[in-house]
Structure formats: C-alpha cells, structure tokens
Design a protein around this motif. Sequence first.
Motif, PDB file in Angstrom:
ATOM      1  N   GLN A   5       0.840  -1.180   0.025  1.00  0.00           N
ATOM      2  CA  GLN A   5       0.036   0.158   0.140  1.00  0.00           C
ATOM      3  C   GLN A   5       1.018   1.316   0.083  1.00  0.00           C
ATOM      4  O   GLN A   5       0.600   2.214  -0.652  1.00  0.00           O
ATOM      5  CB  GLN A   5      -0.916  -0.026   1.119  1.00  0.00           C
ATOM      6  N   ARG A   6       2.109   1.050   0.864  1.00  0.00           N
ATOM      7  CA  ARG A   6       3.081   2.334   0.483  1.00  0.00           C
ATOM      8  C   ARG A   6       3.755   2.252  -0.606  1.00  0.00           C
ATOM      9  O   ARG A   6       4.230   3.231  -1.019  1.00  0.00           O
ATOM     10  CB  ARG A   6       3.656   2.436   1.906  1.00  0.00           C
ATOM     11  N   LYS A   7       4.442   1.196  -1.075  1.00  0.00           N
ATOM     12  CA  LYS A   7       5.043   0.965  -2.344  1.00  0.00           C
ATOM     13  C   LYS A   7       4.524  -0.033  -3.126  1.00  0.00           C
ATOM     14  O   LYS A   7       4.825  -1.242  -3.210  1.00  0.00           O
ATOM     15  CB  LYS A   7       6.331   0.194  -1.822  1.00  0.00           C
ATOM     16  N   PRO A   8       3.519   0.402  -4.151  1.00  0.00           N
ATOM     17  CA  PRO A   8       2.713  -0.368  -4.837  1.00  0.00           C
ATOM     18  C   PRO A   8       3.753  -1.037  -5.962  1.00  0.00           C
ATOM     19  O   PRO A   8       3.502  -2.011  -6.570  1.00  0.00           O
ATOM     20  CB  PRO A   8       1.869   0.569  -5.507  1.00  0.00           C
ATOM     21  N   GLY A   9       5.091  -0.349  -6.230  1.00  0.00           N
ATOM     22  CA  GLY A   9       5.946  -1.062  -7.274  1.00  0.00           C
ATOM     23  C   GLY A   9       6.251  -2.429  -6.843  1.00  0.00           C
ATOM     24  O   GLY A   9       6.774  -3.274  -7.802  1.00  0.00           O
TER      25      GLY A   9
ATOM     26  N   LYS B  59      -4.096 -13.150 -12.651  1.00  0.00           N
ATOM     27  CA  LYS B  59      -4.752 -13.039 -14.056  1.00  0.00           C
ATOM     28  C   LYS B  59      -5.061 -11.319 -13.994  1.00  0.00           C
ATOM     29  O   LYS B  59      -4.824 -10.689 -15.206  1.00  0.00           O
ATOM     30  CB  LYS B  59      -5.717 -13.801 -14.350  1.00  0.00           C
ATOM     31  N   LEU B  60      -5.646 -10.928 -13.046  1.00  0.00           N
ATOM     32  CA  LEU B  60      -6.057  -9.556 -12.805  1.00  0.00           C
ATOM     33  C   LEU B  60      -4.672  -8.757 -12.748  1.00  0.00           C
ATOM     34  O   LEU B  60      -4.671  -7.626 -13.457  1.00  0.00           O
ATOM     35  CB  LEU B  60      -6.725  -9.365 -11.554  1.00  0.00           C
ATOM     36  N   GLN B  61      -3.676  -9.284 -12.213  1.00  0.00           N
ATOM     37  CA  GLN B  61      -2.593  -8.261 -12.173  1.00  0.00           C
ATOM     38  C   GLN B  61      -1.708  -8.316 -13.375  1.00  0.00           C
ATOM     39  O   GLN B  61      -1.210  -7.132 -13.467  1.00  0.00           O
ATOM     40  CB  GLN B  61      -1.536  -8.928 -10.773  1.00  0.00           C
TER      41      GLN B  61
ATOM     42  N   ARG C 246      -1.135   0.773  -8.587  1.00  0.00           N
ATOM     43  CA  ARG C 246      -2.183   1.159  -7.502  1.00  0.00           C
ATOM     44  C   ARG C 246      -3.394   0.518  -7.480  1.00  0.00           C
ATOM     45  O   ARG C 246      -4.007   0.115  -6.402  1.00  0.00           O
ATOM     46  CB  ARG C 246      -2.062   2.550  -7.675  1.00  0.00           C
ATOM     47  N   GLU C 247      -3.928   0.282  -8.502  1.00  0.00           N
ATOM     48  CA  GLU C 247      -5.352  -0.161  -8.401  1.00  0.00           C
ATOM     49  C   GLU C 247      -5.336  -1.818  -7.982  1.00  0.00           C
ATOM     50  O   GLU C 247      -6.298  -2.250  -7.385  1.00  0.00           O
ATOM     51  CB  GLU C 247      -5.864  -0.055 -10.072  1.00  0.00           C
ATOM     52  N   MET C 248      -4.420  -2.262  -8.482  1.00  0.00           N
ATOM     53  CA  MET C 248      -4.297  -3.793  -8.134  1.00  0.00           C
ATOM     54  C   MET C 248      -3.961  -3.810  -6.414  1.00  0.00           C
ATOM     55  O   MET C 248      -4.622  -4.628  -6.037  1.00  0.00           O
ATOM     56  CB  MET C 248      -3.191  -4.524  -8.729  1.00  0.00           C
ATOM     57  N   VAL C 249      -3.089  -2.824  -6.060  1.00  0.00           N
ATOM     58  CA  VAL C 249      -2.863  -3.086  -4.417  1.00  0.00           C
ATOM     59  C   VAL C 249      -4.410  -2.638  -3.741  1.00  0.00           C
ATOM     60  O   VAL C 249      -4.609  -3.269  -3.014  1.00  0.00           O
ATOM     61  CB  VAL C 249      -1.897  -1.942  -3.929  1.00  0.00           C
ATOM     62  N   ASP C 250      -5.107  -1.946  -4.409  1.00  0.00           N
ATOM     63  CA  ASP C 250      -6.579  -1.554  -4.111  1.00  0.00           C
ATOM     64  C   ASP C 250      -7.371  -2.719  -3.894  1.00  0.00           C
ATOM     65  O   ASP C 250      -8.155  -2.840  -3.249  1.00  0.00           O
ATOM     66  CB  ASP C 250      -7.138  -0.192  -4.655  1.00  0.00           C
ATOM     67  N   VAL C 251      -7.287  -3.428  -4.958  1.00  0.00           N
ATOM     68  CA  VAL C 251      -8.086  -4.583  -5.173  1.00  0.00           C
ATOM     69  C   VAL C 251      -7.769  -5.605  -4.087  1.00  0.00           C
ATOM     70  O   VAL C 251      -8.462  -6.225  -3.349  1.00  0.00           O
ATOM     71  CB  VAL C 251      -8.069  -5.254  -6.622  1.00  0.00           C
ATOM     72  N   LEU C 252      -6.499  -5.960  -4.006  1.00  0.00           N
ATOM     73  CA  LEU C 252      -5.883  -6.880  -3.071  1.00  0.00           C
ATOM     74  C   LEU C 252      -6.332  -6.307  -1.633  1.00  0.00           C
ATOM     75  O   LEU C 252      -6.563  -7.213  -0.672  1.00  0.00           O
ATOM     76  CB  LEU C 252      -4.411  -7.181  -3.179  1.00  0.00           C
ATOM     77  N   SER C 253      -6.242  -5.060  -1.418  1.00  0.00           N
ATOM     78  CA  SER C 253      -6.375  -4.711   0.052  1.00  0.00           C
ATOM     79  C   SER C 253      -7.847  -4.822   0.241  1.00  0.00           C
ATOM     80  O   SER C 253      -8.282  -4.599   1.543  1.00  0.00           O
ATOM     81  CB  SER C 253      -6.107  -3.296  -0.015  1.00  0.00           C
ATOM     82  N   LEU C 254      -8.779  -5.203  -0.509  1.00  0.00           N
ATOM     83  CA  LEU C 254     -10.292  -5.579   0.050  1.00  0.00           C
ATOM     84  C   LEU C 254     -10.248  -6.693   0.616  1.00  0.00           C
ATOM     85  O   LEU C 254     -11.240  -6.924   1.369  1.00  0.00           O
ATOM     86  CB  LEU C 254     -11.100  -5.925  -1.554  1.00  0.00           C
TER      87      LEU C 254
END
Length: 170
Positions: A51-55, A72-74, A85-93
């Motif tokens: 979340q702090r370092k999405p790279g 697959k989404l990634q 950043r969007e992928m991190v937000d999805v994983l954070s769900l």
Amino acid sequence: NRPVSLHIYPERLVIVAEGHVVCTHERIIERSHRQPGRVIYDWRHYLAVVQRKPGALRNGAPFVEMPEGFRKLQDQMLRRPGGDREMVDVLSLVLHHDEQAVLCAVEMALEAGVPTKTHVLNLLHRLVDGTPIDQPDVTPPAALSLSKEPEANVARYDGLRTTGGTRHAS
C-alpha cells in the motif's frame, strides 16, 4: 514498535498484539538437515507494505503465490499506467471482506472483460449485499425510440447570460 506475544502450537505460530491476532504462520518442520531451508510467504501479510510501495507488487516474491484469479487480474492491470496502485487497492479488499468473495468478484470481472478496480468493487458490493448480478436484457419498446436525435447547441446559453440588459457572467 509495540510488544507482541508469540503463541507456539505444534502446527502453527500465532502472533498477537494488543489482544488481536496479527498473523498466523503454519509450521513446517522437516527433519532433513542436508537440504537448504525453505522460505514460505503469505502475500496477505505484505499488503501494508505494498500500500505504501505499490511497485513492490511487480517483482515481489510473496505475490507469486496469490490465487490464479488475482494473478490474471494483476497481469492485465500492470499493463496500464497506474495499474499497480489499482491492483493494490483490489488486493486490500481482502483486509475488509472475505477472500473468496473478493476472488469471485475478480473472476467475474475477468469473465466480463472489464478488469478494473471500480468494476471489481461494484461486483463485490453486489455479492455482499445479495443483489442479483445478472440483470435480464431489456429491449425498449418501439414507442420509446427517438424520432429526432438531439443536437448539441451551446449557443442557447449565451442568451441566458444577458437577460434584462445586465450581464451575469462573462
């Protein structure tokens, strides 16, 4: 920087801080001293870091072991700018919802061909709320079809600017 408590059980290790379980690790005990040690990652434990370092999501070793739907989404999201950043937000769900529900929403978004964060969020909220996801196809009656297409005419707003000899906008 807080004290934690380690609960050691035969099959798992549990780390507790301030009365809440922080994480649980399965114990892997191998009797062979000739083989090199193994490193076991749980990608859920690294969500605060990405979340702090999405790279770190691109080449991070813990994220190789994610479920197939997330990977697959990634693959599709990381091709777009800002996709990490969007992928991190999805994983954070996963931190707030059941992992299987999030995974189901991700797989449905992939099947629909719309792999975006907003679509996954929409599907997840529909799954959680119990709203039916498959809506029936609606064909509007012929009486509702347009006989004259609307046209964009912004000149009519100029008439609204000057009413009564005073100008209200420039």
